[in-house]
Design a protein around this motif. Sequence first.
Motif, PDB file in Angstrom:
ATOM      1  N   VAL A  51     100.106 -80.055   8.991  1.00 56.33           N
ATOM      2  CA  VAL A  51      99.257 -78.891   8.704  1.00 56.33           C
ATOM      3  C   VAL A  51      97.799 -79.319   8.600  1.00 56.33           C
ATOM      4  CG1 VAL A  51      99.677 -79.130   6.227  1.00 56.33           C
ATOM      5  CG2 VAL A  51      98.894 -76.938   7.110  1.00 56.33           C
ATOM      6  N   ASP A  52      96.908 -78.473   9.084  1.00 57.23           N
ATOM      7  CA  ASP A  52      95.477 -78.711   8.914  1.00 57.23           C
ATOM      8  C   ASP A  52      95.127 -78.706   7.427  1.00 57.23           C
ATOM      9  OD1 ASP A  52      95.213 -78.707  11.624  1.00 57.23           O
ATOM     10  OD2 ASP A  52      94.263 -76.747  11.763  1.00 57.23           O
ATOM     11  N   GLN A  53      94.253 -79.618   7.028  1.00 61.41           N
ATOM     12  CA  GLN A  53      93.851 -79.704   5.628  1.00 61.41           C
ATOM     13  C   GLN A  53      92.423 -79.189   5.460  1.00 61.41           C
ATOM     14  OE1 GLN A  53      95.276 -83.564   3.841  1.00 61.41           O
ATOM     15  NE2 GLN A  53      95.905 -83.918   5.957  1.00 61.41           N
ATOM     16  N   GLY A  54      92.193 -77.997   5.991  1.00 65.85           N
ATOM     17  CA  GLY A  54      90.882 -77.377   5.890  1.00 65.85           C
ATOM     18  C   GLY A  54      90.768 -76.499   4.652  1.00 65.85           C
ATOM     19  N   LEU A  55      89.525 -76.219   4.282  1.00 64.45           N
ATOM     20  CA  LEU A  55      89.247 -75.331   3.153  1.00 64.45           C
ATOM     21  C   LEU A  55      88.505 -74.104   3.660  1.00 64.45           C
ATOM     22  CD1 LEU A  55      88.057 -77.972   0.538  1.00 64.45           C
ATOM     23  CD2 LEU A  55      90.321 -76.942   0.732  1.00 64.45           C
ATOM     24  N   ALA A  56      88.843 -72.931   3.128  1.00 72.55           N
ATOM     25  CA  ALA A  56      88.243 -71.685   3.595  1.00 72.55           C
ATOM     26  C   ALA A  56      86.783 -71.579   3.161  1.00 72.55           C
ATOM     27  CB  ALA A  56      89.038 -70.494   3.066  1.00 72.55           C
ATOM     28  N   LYS A  57      85.914 -71.279   4.144  1.00 71.33           N
ATOM     29  CA  LYS A  57      84.520 -70.970   3.865  1.00 71.33           C
ATOM     30  C   LYS A  57      84.138 -69.715   4.643  1.00 71.33           C
ATOM     31  CE  LYS A  57      81.305 -73.915   3.142  1.00 71.33           C
ATOM     32  NZ  LYS A  57      80.225 -74.944   3.252  1.00 71.33           N
ATOM     33  N   TYR A  58      82.951 -69.202   4.368  1.00 71.93           N
ATOM     34  CA  TYR A  58      82.484 -67.985   5.039  1.00 71.93           C
ATOM     35  C   TYR A  58      81.084 -68.227   5.577  1.00 71.93           C
ATOM     36  CZ  TYR A  58      86.444 -65.840   2.667  1.00 71.93           C
ATOM     37  OH  TYR A  58      87.706 -65.539   2.229  1.00 71.93           O
ATOM     38  N   ASP A  59      80.845 -67.756   6.799  1.00 72.00           N
ATOM     39  CA  ASP A  59      79.513 -67.936   7.372  1.00 72.00           C
ATOM     40  C   ASP A  59      78.570 -66.842   6.874  1.00 72.00           C
ATOM     41  OD1 ASP A  59      80.074 -65.633   8.803  1.00 72.00           O
ATOM     42  OD2 ASP A  59      80.456 -66.676  10.704  1.00 72.00           O
ATOM     43  N   GLY A  70      82.291 -82.390   7.643  1.00 76.43           N
ATOM     44  CA  GLY A  70      80.895 -82.171   7.987  1.00 76.43           C
ATOM     45  C   GLY A  70      80.329 -80.855   7.501  1.00 76.43           C
ATOM     46  N   ASP A  71      81.176 -79.965   6.999  1.00 76.06           N
ATOM     47  CA  ASP A  71      80.714 -78.664   6.505  1.00 76.06           C
ATOM     48  C   ASP A  71      80.270 -78.723   5.053  1.00 76.06           C
ATOM     49  OD1 ASP A  71      81.238 -77.155   8.873  1.00 76.06           O
ATOM     50  OD2 ASP A  71      83.371 -77.323   8.427  1.00 76.06           O
ATOM     51  N   SER A 121      80.502 -88.230   7.389  1.00 76.17           N
ATOM     52  CA  SER A 121      81.821 -87.603   7.245  1.00 76.17           C
ATOM     53  C   SER A 121      82.660 -87.933   8.470  1.00 76.17           C
ATOM     54  CB  SER A 121      81.687 -86.080   7.101  1.00 76.17           C
ATOM     55  OG  SER A 121      81.483 -85.471   8.359  1.00 76.17           O
ATOM     56  N   ASP A 122      83.946 -87.654   8.375  1.00 74.53           N
ATOM     57  CA  ASP A 122      84.860 -87.867   9.487  1.00 74.53           C
ATOM     58  C   ASP A 122      85.004 -86.598  10.329  1.00 74.53           C
ATOM     59  OD1 ASP A 122      85.457 -90.551   9.063  1.00 74.53           O
ATOM     60  OD2 ASP A 122      86.942 -90.088   7.542  1.00 74.53           O
ATOM     61  N   GLU A 123      84.042 -85.694  10.185  1.00 75.66           N
ATOM     62  CA  GLU A 123      84.020 -84.459  10.981  1.00 75.66           C
ATOM     63  C   GLU A 123      85.360 -83.727  10.869  1.00 75.66           C
ATOM     64  OE1 GLU A 123      81.278 -83.316  12.050  1.00 75.66           O
ATOM     65  OE2 GLU A 123      80.081 -85.111  11.666  1.00 75.66           O
ATOM     66  N   ASN A 124      86.025 -83.449  12.019  1.00 75.85           N
ATOM     67  CA  ASN A 124      87.239 -82.621  11.975  1.00 75.85           C
ATOM     68  C   ASN A 124      88.514 -83.439  11.794  1.00 75.85           C
ATOM     69  OD1 ASN A 124      87.272 -83.810  14.488  1.00 75.85           O
ATOM     70  ND2 ASN A 124      88.050 -81.991  15.543  1.00 75.85           N
ATOM     71  N   PHE A 125      88.420 -84.590  11.183  1.00 72.86           N
ATOM     72  CA  PHE A 125      89.557 -85.487  10.996  1.00 72.86           C
ATOM     73  C   PHE A 125      90.739 -84.797  10.318  1.00 72.86           C
ATOM     74  CE2 PHE A 125      91.924 -88.743   8.652  1.00 72.86           C
ATOM     75  CZ  PHE A 125      92.194 -89.657   9.654  1.00 72.86           C
ATOM     76  N   CYS A 126      90.473 -83.870   9.424  1.00 75.61           N
ATOM     77  CA  CYS A 126      91.544 -83.211   8.679  1.00 75.61           C
ATOM     78  C   CYS A 126      92.023 -81.924   9.354  1.00 75.61           C
ATOM     79  CB  CYS A 126      91.092 -82.896   7.251  1.00 75.61           C
ATOM     80  SG  CYS A 126      90.908 -84.369   6.225  1.00 75.61           S
ATOM     81  N   ILE A 127      91.441 -81.586  10.501  1.00 74.70           N
ATOM     82  CA  ILE A 127      91.870 -80.398  11.239  1.00 74.70           C
ATOM     83  C   ILE A 127      92.580 -80.885  12.499  1.00 74.70           C
ATOM     84  CG2 ILE A 127      91.139 -78.214  12.267  1.00 74.70           C
ATOM     85  CD1 ILE A 127      90.479 -78.267   9.373  1.00 74.70           C
ATOM     86  N   ASN A 128      93.760 -81.463  12.315  1.00 73.55           N
ATOM     87  CA  ASN A 128      94.460 -82.059  13.459  1.00 73.55           C
ATOM     88  C   ASN A 128      95.965 -81.827  13.397  1.00 73.55           C
ATOM     89  OD1 ASN A 128      95.348 -83.881  11.478  1.00 73.55           O
ATOM     90  ND2 ASN A 128      93.735 -85.344  11.956  1.00 73.55           N
ATOM     91  N   GLY A 129      96.386 -80.759  12.735  1.00 78.04           N
ATOM     92  CA  GLY A 129      97.810 -80.519  12.552  1.00 78.04           C
ATOM     93  C   GLY A 129      98.430 -79.642  13.619  1.00 78.04           C
ATOM     94  N   LEU A 130      99.725 -79.343  13.438  1.00 74.16           N
ATOM     95  CA  LEU A 130     100.446 -78.440  14.324  1.00 74.16           C
ATOM     96  C   LEU A 130     100.319 -76.993  13.886  1.00 74.16           C
ATOM     97  CD1 LEU A 130     103.753 -80.461  14.877  1.00 74.16           C
ATOM     98  CD2 LEU A 130     101.786 -80.278  16.414  1.00 74.16           C
TER      99      LEU A 130
END
Length: 206
Positions: free
Chosen positions: A30-38, A49-50, A58-67
Motif C-alpha cells: 500500500v502507498d504510505q502517503g498522507l492526505a493534503k489539499y492544494d 518532498g511535499d 527527501s526521497d521524493e515519491n519513495f513511499c508512493i510505490n504500492g499496489l
Amino acid sequence: MGNSVGNLQDYWDVIEKYDVLQGGFIWDWVDQGLAKYDANGTKYWAYGGDYGPVDVPSDENFCINGLINADRTVHPSIWEVKKVYQYIKFNAIELAQGKFEIVNFYDFISLDNVNIFWKVMAESEEILNGVISKPGLAPQEKKAYSIDLSEIEIEPGVEYFLNFSAKITKASELIPAGHEIAIEQFKLPLEAKAKTACTKTQPALK
C-alpha cells in the motif's frame, strides 16, 4: 517498486521453472502517503518532498510505490499481479480442435470448490459458452479437456477467442462465492478466406 511489476510474468516464469528459486517480493502493498489539499481544496496524497522547506532533502515519491493507494483503492498494476499469481493455469494443446488442459498449481488445495466458465468470442460477440463444474483436480494435477467447435460458422476477417474464468463456488472466510480467481484467453486459429470479388460488376474508378 512502483511500476516494476510490469515485467513480473517474465520473472514468474523462471520462479515456476526452478523449485529452488525464490524472489519477486513486491514492495509495497500500500502507498504510505498522507492526505493534503492544494490551494483549490483538491485532495491529493503527499510524500516526502511535499513537507518541510525546499532545501530539506527527501526521497521524493519513495513511499508512493504500492499496489493500492493509501485509501485502499487499487492501482492498475494490481491486476497484472493477480493474473501472474493465479494458481489455476490453462495450456493450449490443439486449439483448432478445441483441446486444452487445466493445471492445478496449488500445493495443498484441490479444485473441488471452483467452476471453470468458458466462452468463445467472435470479435465482441459471444457465440458459444459452457462450464466445467468443479473439476476437482488434486494439487499439482493437470487434465486435458476439449470443446466442440464444429458448429462455429467461420467468417472471413473475424478473429475468434477462447476465454476462461475460474470462480469460487462456496464462500470462505475471505473470499465470497462467485469471486474470480483465474482467467485466460487464447486466440483460436480459425480462419476463412474471403470470396474473390468480381471486378466486372464494380463501378469504374475515379
